[in-house]
Design a protein around this motif. Structure first.
Motif, PDB file in Angstrom:
ATOM      1  N   VAL A 126       2.909  18.299 -27.329  1.00 58.36           N
ATOM      2  CA  VAL A 126       2.547  17.512 -26.156  1.00 58.36           C
ATOM      3  C   VAL A 126       2.173  18.486 -25.048  1.00 58.36           C
ATOM      4  CG1 VAL A 126       3.377  15.901 -24.415  1.00 58.36           C
ATOM      5  CG2 VAL A 126       4.088  15.646 -26.794  1.00 58.36           C
ATOM      6  N   ARG A 127       0.985  18.290 -24.486  1.00 58.00           N
ATOM      7  CA  ARG A 127       0.520  19.161 -23.409  1.00 58.00           C
ATOM      8  C   ARG A 127       0.201  18.310 -22.184  1.00 58.00           C
ATOM      9  NH1 ARG A 127      -2.569  21.267 -27.905  1.00 58.00           N
ATOM     10  NH2 ARG A 127      -1.639  23.216 -28.534  1.00 58.00           N
ATOM     11  N   PRO A 128       0.732  18.677 -21.033  1.00 60.77           N
ATOM     12  CA  PRO A 128       0.365  17.930 -19.825  1.00 60.77           C
ATOM     13  C   PRO A 128      -1.087  18.207 -19.456  1.00 60.77           C
ATOM     14  CG  PRO A 128       1.756  19.809 -19.251  1.00 60.77           C
ATOM     15  CD  PRO A 128       1.685  19.742 -20.768  1.00 60.77           C
ATOM     16  N   THR A 129      -1.809  17.181 -19.022  1.00 59.27           N
ATOM     17  CA  THR A 129      -3.207  17.365 -18.646  1.00 59.27           C
ATOM     18  C   THR A 129      -3.436  17.100 -17.173  1.00 59.27           C
ATOM     19  OG1 THR A 129      -3.690  15.081 -19.222  1.00 59.27           O
ATOM     20  CG2 THR A 129      -4.031  16.731 -20.941  1.00 59.27           C
ATOM     21  N   GLY A 130      -2.421  16.755 -16.444  1.00 60.67           N
ATOM     22  CA  GLY A 130      -2.568  16.465 -15.024  1.00 60.67           C
ATOM     23  C   GLY A 130      -1.410  15.624 -14.551  1.00 60.67           C
ATOM     24  N   THR A 131      -1.355  15.389 -13.279  1.00 57.70           N
ATOM     25  CA  THR A 131      -0.270  14.601 -12.709  1.00 57.70           C
ATOM     26  C   THR A 131      -0.560  13.122 -12.872  1.00 57.70           C
ATOM     27  OG1 THR A 131       0.067  16.332 -11.081  1.00 57.70           O
ATOM     28  CG2 THR A 131       1.081  14.202 -10.630  1.00 57.70           C
ATOM     29  N   ARG A 132       0.400  12.417 -13.392  1.00 54.65           N
ATOM     30  CA  ARG A 132       0.280  10.966 -13.549  1.00 54.65           C
ATOM     31  C   ARG A 132       1.290  10.309 -12.625  1.00 54.65           C
ATOM     32  NH1 ARG A 132      -3.782   9.545 -16.919  1.00 54.65           N
ATOM     33  NH2 ARG A 132      -4.011  10.965 -18.628  1.00 54.65           N
ATOM     34  N   TYR A 133       0.929   9.166 -12.126  1.00 59.10           N
ATOM     35  CA  TYR A 133       1.800   8.420 -11.227  1.00 59.10           C
ATOM     36  C   TYR A 133       2.024   7.036 -11.806  1.00 59.10           C
ATOM     37  CZ  TYR A 133       0.510  12.148  -8.086  1.00 59.10           C
ATOM     38  OH  TYR A 133       0.312  13.379  -7.541  1.00 59.10           O
ATOM     39  N   GLY A 134       3.231   6.519 -11.618  1.00 58.00           N
ATOM     40  CA  GLY A 134       3.513   5.169 -12.083  1.00 58.00           C
ATOM     41  C   GLY A 134       2.685   4.162 -11.315  1.00 58.00           C
ATOM     42  N   ASP A 135       2.145   3.205 -11.999  1.00 56.14           N
ATOM     43  CA  ASP A 135       1.325   2.185 -11.359  1.00 56.14           C
ATOM     44  C   ASP A 135       2.026   0.843 -11.420  1.00 56.14           C
ATOM     45  OD1 ASP A 135      -1.099   3.235 -10.297  1.00 56.14           O
ATOM     46  OD2 ASP A 135      -1.714   3.704 -12.330  1.00 56.14           O
ATOM     47  N   ALA A 136       2.800   0.550 -10.391  1.00 62.88           N
ATOM     48  CA  ALA A 136       3.470  -0.740 -10.336  1.00 62.88           C
ATOM     49  C   ALA A 136       2.464  -1.846 -10.026  1.00 62.88           C
ATOM     50  CB  ALA A 136       4.564  -0.726  -9.277  1.00 62.88           C
ATOM     51  N   ARG A 137       1.380  -1.485  -9.352  1.00 63.41           N
ATOM     52  CA  ARG A 137       0.337  -2.435  -8.951  1.00 63.41           C
ATOM     53  C   ARG A 137       0.941  -3.678  -8.297  1.00 63.41           C
ATOM     54  NH1 ARG A 137      -1.453  -1.054 -14.051  1.00 63.41           N
ATOM     55  NH2 ARG A 137      -3.051   0.559 -14.034  1.00 63.41           N
ATOM     56  N   VAL A 138       1.808  -3.456  -7.335  1.00 63.43           N
ATOM     57  CA  VAL A 138       2.460  -4.565  -6.641  1.00 63.43           C
ATOM     58  C   VAL A 138       1.459  -5.422  -5.870  1.00 63.43           C
ATOM     59  CG1 VAL A 138       4.700  -3.426  -6.481  1.00 63.43           C
ATOM     60  CG2 VAL A 138       3.014  -3.082  -4.674  1.00 63.43           C
ATOM     61  N   TRP A 139       0.261  -4.917  -5.682  1.00 60.62           N
ATOM     62  CA  TRP A 139      -0.786  -5.666  -4.979  1.00 60.62           C
ATOM     63  C   TRP A 139      -1.451  -6.707  -5.875  1.00 60.62           C
ATOM     64  CZ3 TRP A 139      -5.715  -4.656  -6.976  1.00 60.62           C
ATOM     65  CH2 TRP A 139      -5.833  -3.494  -7.755  1.00 60.62           C
ATOM     66  N   VAL A 140      -1.243  -6.612  -7.190  1.00 61.19           N
ATOM     67  CA  VAL A 140      -1.815  -7.583  -8.127  1.00 61.19           C
ATOM     68  C   VAL A 140      -0.787  -8.689  -8.367  1.00 61.19           C
ATOM     69  CG1 VAL A 140      -2.709  -7.973 -10.453  1.00 61.19           C
ATOM     70  CG2 VAL A 140      -3.214  -5.827  -9.267  1.00 61.19           C
ATOM     71  N   LEU A 141      -1.098  -9.890  -7.905  1.00 59.01           N
ATOM     72  CA  LEU A 141      -0.215 -11.022  -8.145  1.00 59.01           C
ATOM     73  C   LEU A 141      -0.484 -11.654  -9.504  1.00 59.01           C
ATOM     74  CD1 LEU A 141      -0.317 -12.735  -4.642  1.00 59.01           C
ATOM     75  CD2 LEU A 141       1.530 -11.374  -5.626  1.00 59.01           C
ATOM     76  N   TRP A 142      -1.747 -11.635  -9.895  1.00 60.19           N
ATOM     77  CA  TRP A 142      -2.125 -12.248 -11.169  1.00 60.19           C
ATOM     78  C   TRP A 142      -3.455 -11.663 -11.610  1.00 60.19           C
ATOM     79  CZ3 TRP A 142      -5.795 -16.539 -11.980  1.00 60.19           C
ATOM     80  CH2 TRP A 142      -5.738 -17.066 -13.285  1.00 60.19           C
TER      81      TRP A 142
END
Length: 137
Positions: free
Chosen positions: A6-22
């Motif tokens: 496993v090799r890291p390819t960049g910084t990833r961030y969690g995407d909760a996407r709280v702005w998406v209701l549906w």
């Protein structure tokens, strides 16, 4: 025998996407695009080092090297980005600030909670009109 690492390819961030209701469109509502990173500024669009999901994007239609690429929606722009095209779907840390980056654009049907969009999303009344297939709450 293959060596699997496993090799890291960049910084990833969690995407909760709280702005998406549906999200009615599910995967069908996302298209792959290319961002022109020269249109983004560090202090405005990625002050924390990453582009947040929920940013409004516009397609560059002006003839030139950036034609067909996407940048941040800007009502005052004259290169095509004054027309909102959709929302950046994933949060990511750009690796080539002077070049191009691939990204998913949400163009599907859905409900959006405005108060949960990132503060630098760029959403204004003109963008809401252009993105009429979304409903804003």
């Amino acid at each position: 025998m293959a060596n699997i690492v496993v090799r890291p390819t960049g910084t990833r961030y969690g995407d909760a996407r709280v702005w998406v209701l549906w999200d009615q469109s599910e995967q069908r509502g996302r298209v792959n695009i290319t961002l022109d990173m020269t249109k983004f500024t560090a202090g405005t669009h990625y002050p924390k080092g990453y582009l947040p999901s929920g940013m409004v994007l516009g397609k560059i239609t002006q003839a030139g090297a950036s034609q067909g690429l996407y940048g941040p929606y800007d009502a005052a722009a004259t290169d095509g980005r004054q027309n909102a095209a959709g929302f950046l779907w994933n949060t990511f840390s750009p690796t080539d600030l002077a070049g191009k980056e691939a990204a998913p654009l949400w163009v599907g049907v859905g409900l959006i909670k405005e108060s949960k969009l990132p503060s630098n999303s760029g959403l204004d009344s003109a963008a809401k009109t252009a993105l009429s297939w979304f409903k804003f709450f």
